[in-house]
Design an enzyme around this catalytic site. Structure first.
Site, short mmCIF file in Angstrom:
data_model
loop_
_atom_site.label_atom_id
_atom_site.label_comp_id
_atom_site.label_asym_id
_atom_site.label_seq_id
_atom_site.Cartn_x
_atom_site.Cartn_y
_atom_site.Cartn_z
N VAL A 82 31.09 47.14 39.80
CA VAL A 82 31.51 45.74 39.88
C VAL A 82 32.14 45.30 38.56
CG1 VAL A 82 30.77 43.39 40.38
CG2 VAL A 82 29.63 45.32 41.51
N LYS A 83 33.38 44.82 38.65
CA LYS A 83 34.07 44.33 37.44
C LYS A 83 33.70 42.86 37.24
CE LYS A 83 38.38 45.53 36.35
NZ LYS A 83 39.84 45.70 36.59
N ILE A 84 33.25 42.58 36.03
CA ILE A 84 32.78 41.24 35.69
C ILE A 84 33.58 40.76 34.48
CG2 ILE A 84 30.74 39.95 34.85
CD1 ILE A 84 29.90 41.04 37.46
#
Ligand code: E4P
Length: 220
Positions: A82-84
């Site tokens: 997951v890119k945050i």
């Protein structure tokens, strides 16, 4: 060094996956906006094509919304990272997701201090955007050098994923520094594969082989 493709284009992903050089994928909202298929359809399909990490980005800007999105994105495939975004609410989300065993990639990193904080929060990857740093008159590769050295000094397990790459020389420099991953637009992978001397050499080998065939009446 691992090579990820920085694209949401399924045709390019299938094409370059076949050459055996693609270890993973990164996408972002801008890349998804360029494609005609529904974004969810694209993201699910990428997780089926690619065995390695598939980095999918949240668009929420509060910790709660990011966590909700992260939980949903991870249902798309067991290889989802997951890119945050690199904002305080994002770091909080990274800490929680890390405790839950969900891999994260902190994106929009522009300084070594941001990378240090993301690593301390438990990010699996940090993504410094070197092309955008260069565009703004800074030296993007210098930031990569600093982050790699800091992570080595303190044995962080967070991997340095060099993003916003603009040309093949960026790839060579990142590899020399010892960055763990580069993520490349497909056209840069294409440029890395070709060299005019390779094409010229092949052309002359094939011409000379025609002479051999004629001389010996040989049909291969
Ligand atoms: C990757 O994760 C980034 O989103 C990407 O490399 C950004 O590249 P750009 O600066 O060319 O948009």
């Amino acid at each position: 060094m691992k090579i990820f493709l920085d694209t949401a284009n399924l045709e390019s992903i299938r094409k370059y996956n076949d050459i055996g050089a693609v270890d993973g994928i990164t996408t972002n909202p801008t890349l998804l906006s360029r494609e005609k298929e529904h974004p969810e359809e694209i993201m699910r399909e990428i997780t089926r094509i690619i065995k390695g990490p598939v980095n999918l980005e949240v668009v929420g800007i509060t910790t709660d919304v990011m966590l909700e999105e992260a939980h949903r994105l991870t249902t798309f495939g067991n290889n989802v990272v997951v890119k945050i975004p690199m904002i305080p609410e994002g770091l909080k989300a990274v800490k929680i997701l890390n405790n839950e065993g969900i891999k994260t990639n902190v994106t929009l990193i522009f300084s070594s201090n941001q990378a240090l904080l993301a690593a301390k929060a438990g990010a699996s990857y940090v993504s410094p955007f070197i092309g955008r740093l260069d565009d703004a008159g800074h030296n993007g590769m210098e930031v990569i050098r600093e982050i790699v050295s800091i992570f080595n000094n303190y044995q962080f397990r967070t991997e340095v994923l060099v993003a916003s790459i603009r040309h093949p020389v960026h790839v060579v420099e990142a590899a020399k520094i010892g960055a763990h991953v580069v993520t490349l637009p497909p056209e840069i992978l294409g440029k890395m594969m070709s060299h005019p001397l390779s094409d010229k050499g092949l052309e002359s080998f094939l011409l000379d082989w025609e002479k051999v065939k004629k001389k010996h009446d040989y049909q291969i």
